[in-house]
Design an enzyme around this catalytic site. Structure first.
Site, PDB file in Angstrom:
ATOM      1  N   PRO A   2      61.602  65.814  64.015  1.00 43.81           N
ATOM      2  CG  PRO A   2      61.746  68.142  63.980  1.00 43.81           C
ATOM      3  CD  PRO A   2      61.798  66.935  63.103  1.00 43.81           C
ATOM      4  CD  GLU A   3      58.249  61.545  67.894  1.00 43.19           C
ATOM      5  OE1 GLU A   3      57.648  61.432  68.977  1.00 43.19           O
ATOM      6  OE2 GLU A   3      58.555  60.571  67.187  1.00 43.19           O
ATOM      7  CG  HIS A 100      69.467  74.081  51.564  1.00 42.23           C
ATOM      8  ND1 HIS A 100      68.657  74.133  50.459  1.00 42.23           N
ATOM      9  CD2 HIS A 100      70.409  73.147  51.298  1.00 42.23           C
ATOM     10  CE1 HIS A 100      69.092  73.259  49.562  1.00 42.23           C
ATOM     11  NE2 HIS A 100      70.144  72.652  50.040  1.00 42.23           N
ATOM     12  NE  ARG A 119      63.333  65.434  52.965  1.00 42.06           N
ATOM     13  CZ  ARG A 119      62.863  64.324  53.523  1.00 42.06           C
ATOM     14  NH1 ARG A 119      63.431  63.854  54.632  1.00 42.06           N
ATOM     15  NH2 ARG A 119      61.848  63.696  53.009  1.00 42.06           N
ATOM     16  NE  ARG A 160      39.556  57.714  69.541  1.00 43.13           N
ATOM     17  CZ  ARG A 160      39.305  58.825  68.855  1.00 43.13           C
ATOM     18  NH1 ARG A 160      39.712  58.940  67.601  1.00 43.13           N
ATOM     19  NH2 ARG A 160      38.670  59.823  69.415  1.00 43.13           N
TER      20      ARG A 160
END
Ligand SMILES: [Zn+2]
Length: 281
Positions: A2-3, A100, A119, A160
């Site tokens: 997920p972002e 879980h 996980r 950079r």
């Protein structure tokens, strides 16, 4: 993984059940997720009212009336499920307990929030509200915040010598971006993910800010519609289907009108970059 838009969608899905709600009972079924869970976690959550539900980067923050804040990170596979409450147009009954189901919040109104994570890359912790936390330390500005603006980003990219993709993934520069939305942003900006950050013209660097916001806002909107009609019949929040222009489209035609190239995949720092070699320079 997920972002920011997925985490924001989970937060918005939890809002009606959690914000202002009273945790009648907390069930903590194991001592750890990715890291140990806080001491006496169930006891510290039970009987507490959630005064605000916030997000910082990819973390959900639930402020409690005990002046503690519950920090939640979904990790790779963490899922939040709501049952016993109306979400969007659907009502979902409580399911049988699943393997879980690591943390379950039984709300006073009868709703149940289940954190399931096969996980166990997810994390939960309790911290003083407004206090510091190692996971939040050093995070850059929120993409929608005022601190994130053209001159700021241009100054952070200047000089950079890392690829622009790595720079945008750097959580110290901007918080919450991941592989998917960086790919979509660079495609719209017509900038190759391989370009060195410091080689971007000032105007190009500044122009990334509205594009990042546009890509994230569209994804949050897609997440919002998924909550409203709540296609996820199992009560799961936050994962929604969305059309990507380049992400995961290796070998498929570029969508830019007039471009006949196909989307390519390049490995950068061990992760896939999807991009159009004709449009993105
Ligand atoms: Zn193209």
């Amino acid at each position: 993984m997920p972002e920011l838009p997925e985490v924001e969608t989970v937060r918005r899905g939890l809002l009606p059940v959690l914000e202002g709600g009273l945790i009648a009972r907390a069930e903590v079924n194991r001592p750890d997720l990715r890291w140990p869970l806080p001491e006496r976690m169930a006891e510290r959550l039970t009987g507490r009212r959630v005064t605000a539900l916030r997000r910082r980067s990819k973390y959900i923050l639930a402020d409690l009336d005990s002046d503690e804040t519950l920090l939640v990170h979904l990790g790779m596979s963490g899922r939040m499920l709501i049952s016993g409450a109306q979400v969007g147009v659907h009502y979902r009954d409580h399911p049988a307990p699943q393997k879980h189901d690591h943390v379950v919040l039984h709300m006073a109104g009868g709703a149940r929030i289940t954190f399931n994570d096969a996980r166990r890359f997810g994390a939960m912790d309790l911290m003083p509200t407004g206090g510091a936390h190692p996971l939040l330390e050093g995070l850059g500005p929120e993409p929608f915040g005022n601190d994130f603006n053209g001159p700021y980003l241009a100054s952070r990219l200047k000089g950079r010598r890392t690829p622009i993709k790595s720079a945008l993934l750097d959580q110290r520069i901007v918080a919450g971006l991941g592989n998917i939305y960086v790919a979509e942003t660079l495609y719209r900006a017509r900038i190759s993910p391989l370009r060195l950050a410091g080689d971007l013209a000032e105007a190009q660097a500044q122009a990334l800010v509205p594009l990042i916001r546009e890509v994230l806002a569209e994804a949050i909107e897609a997440g919002g519609s998924s909550l409203r009609d709540f296609r996820q019949a199992n009560g799961e929040l936050g994962y929604f289907s969305k059309h990507f222009q380049v992400y995961d489209r290796e070998g498929q035609p570029c969508e830019t009108p007039g471009c006949s190239a196909v989307i390519t995949r390049t490995i950068q720092s061990g992760r896939s970059s999807f991009w159009c070699p004709a449009c993105q320079r």
